[in-house]
Design a protein around this motif. Structure first.
Motif, PDB file in Angstrom:
ATOM      1  N   GLY A 131       0.877  -1.348   0.012  1.00  0.00           N
ATOM      2  CA  GLY A 131      -0.004   0.071  -0.185  1.00  0.00           C
ATOM      3  C   GLY A 131       0.678   1.350   0.245  1.00  0.00           C
ATOM      4  N   SER A 132       0.429   2.041   0.976  1.00  0.00           N
ATOM      5  CA  SER A 132       0.921   3.592   0.809  1.00  0.00           C
ATOM      6  C   SER A 132       2.728   3.584   1.223  1.00  0.00           C
ATOM      7  N   GLY A 133       2.834   2.657   1.981  1.00  0.00           N
ATOM      8  CA  GLY A 133       4.568   2.602   2.204  1.00  0.00           C
ATOM      9  C   GLY A 133       4.940   3.608   3.208  1.00  0.00           C
ATOM     10  N   THR A 134       4.162   3.781   4.124  1.00  0.00           N
ATOM     11  CA  THR A 134       5.000   4.812   5.134  1.00  0.00           C
ATOM     12  C   THR A 134       5.702   3.848   6.289  1.00  0.00           C
ATOM     13  N   ASP A 135       5.421   2.981   6.354  1.00  0.00           N
ATOM     14  CA  ASP A 135       6.276   2.082   7.090  1.00  0.00           C
ATOM     15  C   ASP A 135       7.781   1.933   6.286  1.00  0.00           C
ATOM     16  N   LEU A 136       7.809   1.493   4.884  1.00  0.00           N
ATOM     17  CA  LEU A 136       8.855   1.694   4.171  1.00  0.00           C
ATOM     18  C   LEU A 136       9.509   2.963   4.180  1.00  0.00           C
ATOM     19  N   ALA A 173       6.093  -4.795   5.353  1.00  0.00           N
ATOM     20  CA  ALA A 173       5.889  -3.383   5.806  1.00  0.00           C
ATOM     21  C   ALA A 173       4.367  -3.152   5.281  1.00  0.00           C
ATOM     22  N   GLY A 174       3.501  -3.809   5.636  1.00  0.00           N
ATOM     23  CA  GLY A 174       2.149  -3.436   5.247  1.00  0.00           C
ATOM     24  C   GLY A 174       1.826  -4.375   3.853  1.00  0.00           C
ATOM     25  N   LEU A 191       0.273  -7.287   2.382  1.00  0.00           N
ATOM     26  CA  LEU A 191      -1.038  -8.064   2.596  1.00  0.00           C
ATOM     27  C   LEU A 191      -1.565  -9.442   2.020  1.00  0.00           C
ATOM     28  N   HIS A 193       3.056  -5.511  12.848  1.00  0.00           N
ATOM     29  CA  HIS A 193       1.596  -5.420  12.925  1.00  0.00           C
ATOM     30  C   HIS A 193       0.978  -4.225  13.796  1.00  0.00           C
ATOM     31  N   MET A 211      -6.932  -9.994   9.973  1.00  0.00           N
ATOM     32  CA  MET A 211      -6.670  -8.831  10.813  1.00  0.00           C
ATOM     33  C   MET A 211      -5.404  -8.065   9.942  1.00  0.00           C
ATOM     34  N   GLY A 232      -4.304  -3.813   8.418  1.00  0.00           N
ATOM     35  CA  GLY A 232      -4.971  -2.556   8.254  1.00  0.00           C
ATOM     36  C   GLY A 232      -6.017  -1.991   8.995  1.00  0.00           C
ATOM     37  N   LEU A 243       0.391   4.187  13.647  1.00  0.00           N
ATOM     38  CA  LEU A 243       1.463   4.248  12.952  1.00  0.00           C
ATOM     39  C   LEU A 243       2.611   5.207  13.224  1.00  0.00           C
TER      40      LEU A 243
HETATM   41  N1  LIG Z   1      -1.344  -7.313   9.417  1.00  0.00           N
HETATM   42  C1  LIG Z   1      -0.610  -6.396   8.428  1.00  0.00           C
HETATM   43  C2  LIG Z   1      -1.000  -5.114   8.598  1.00  0.00           C
HETATM   44  O1  LIG Z   1      -2.120  -4.747   8.983  1.00  0.00           O
HETATM   45  N2  LIG Z   1      -0.094  -4.270   8.454  1.00  0.00           N
HETATM   46  C3  LIG Z   1      -0.306  -2.670   8.603  1.00  0.00           C
HETATM   47  O2  LIG Z   1      -0.549  -2.197   7.309  1.00  0.00           O
HETATM   48  C4  LIG Z   1      -0.333  -0.707   7.258  1.00  0.00           C
HETATM   49  C5  LIG Z   1       0.842  -0.461   6.244  1.00  0.00           C
HETATM   50  O3  LIG Z   1       0.757   0.998   6.278  1.00  0.00           O
HETATM   51  P1  LIG Z   1       1.725   1.515   5.026  1.00  0.00           P
HETATM   52  O4  LIG Z   1       1.446   0.971   3.702  1.00  0.00           O
HETATM   53  O5  LIG Z   1       1.539   3.119   5.138  1.00  0.00           O
HETATM   54  O6  LIG Z   1       3.243   1.210   5.295  1.00  0.00           O
HETATM   55  C6  LIG Z   1       0.497  -0.677   8.683  1.00  0.00           C
HETATM   56  O7  LIG Z   1      -0.259   0.057   9.636  1.00  0.00           O
HETATM   57  C7  LIG Z   1       1.016  -2.115   9.026  1.00  0.00           C
HETATM   58  O8  LIG Z   1       1.118  -2.219  10.494  1.00  0.00           O
END
Ligand SMILES: NCC(=O)N[C@@H]1O[C@H](COP(=O)([O-])[O-])[C@@H](O)[C@H]1O
Ligand SMILES: Nc1nc2c(c(=O)[nH]1)N[C@@H](CN(C=O)c1ccc(C(=O)N[C@@H](CCC(=O)O)C(=O)O)cc1)CN2
Length: 194
Positions: free
Chosen positions: A10-15, A76-77, A79, A98, A110, A112, A165
């Motif tokens: 997804g958006s990759g803020t963890d990345l 990192a997100g 899914l 997580h 479980m 997002g 986050l």
């Molecule tokens: N079970 C896995 C899960 O829910 N991961 C979650 O997806 C989001 C990704 O955000 P990002 O794309 O902005 O990094 C984050 O909140 C991460 O903890």
């Protein structure tokens, strides 16, 4: 120096939190792989000069990780549920972040906002984030690090997500740095930070 692959959906803020700390991390973010072509995290990788690919098939994913000589994988997100072959190939070399305090609010389904919706519905006053080793059991691998945060003053899943986050963006790069420095030790299923 470890060659790291970061897997996203997804958006990759963890990345981005890892990218922002890469000068403190004794490892190279060699590759970003998404299982979704519209993941904004791919743009984050591109902007940071990091090779990035879209791969949906897990056999292709494993072959690519081997070809790129990847040593360690960060989910990192990401899914999608990883299969046995990939997990066995990279045993104790895959971590995941997580958005809850495992073992609460985790497992299949479980991810997002679903996590934070369940947290709000249950009425817990504290949530947080967990970084753990990835095993075949979804979110069942050994816990590496956790940080809690009060959510007693929050009333929507989106607000809880936003606060959690902030914790994710703090602990994920920390754990990646510890792993690259060889400080994370797994003994009898329990993780110690040397
Ligand atoms: N079970 C896995 C899960 O829910 N991961 C979650 O997806 C989001 C990704 O955000 P990002 O794309 O902005 O990094 C984050 O909140 C991460 O903890
Ligand atoms: N074998 C493992 N694979 C993955 C793990 C793991 O611990 N073991 N961690 C997850 C990350 N994750 C929570 O942290 C998670 C991701 C996805 C799901 C889920 O139910 N996904 C849906 C599909 C979602 C979608 O594509 O929109 C599903 O598979 O039906 C649960 C937990 C990453 N992989």
């Amino acid at each position: 120096m470890l060659r790291l692959a970061v897997l996203i959906s997804g958006s990759g803020t963890d990345l981005q939190s890892i990218i922002d700390h890469r000068n403190q991390i004794n490892g190279e973010i060699a590759l970003v792989i998404s299982n979704r072509k519209n993941a904004y995290g791919l743009q984050r990788a591109q902007d940071a000069g990091i090779k990035n690919l879209v791969i949906k098939n897990q056999d292709e994913l494993l072959n690519t990780l081997k070809e790129e000589k990847i040593d360690f994988i960060v989910l990192a997100g990401y899914l999608a549920i990883l299969g046995k072959e990939l997990i066995d190939t990279y045993q104790n070399k895959i971590i995941n972040i997580h958005p809850s305090l495992i073992p609460s609010f985790c497992g299949p389904g479980m991810y997002g906002l679903h996590v934070h919706e369940a947290v709000l519905k249950r009425g817990v006053k504290v949530s947080g984030a967990t970084v753990h080793f990835v095993s075949e059991e979804v979110d069942g691998g050994p816990i590496i690090w956790q940080e809690a945060v009060s959510i007693a003053d929050l009333d929507t899943p989106e607000d809880i997500q936003k606060r959690v986050l902030e914790v994710e963006h703090k602990i994920l790069p920390e754990v990646v740095q510890w792993i690259c420095d060889g400080k994370v030790v797994l003994e009898k299923g329990r993780v110690k930070i040397r």
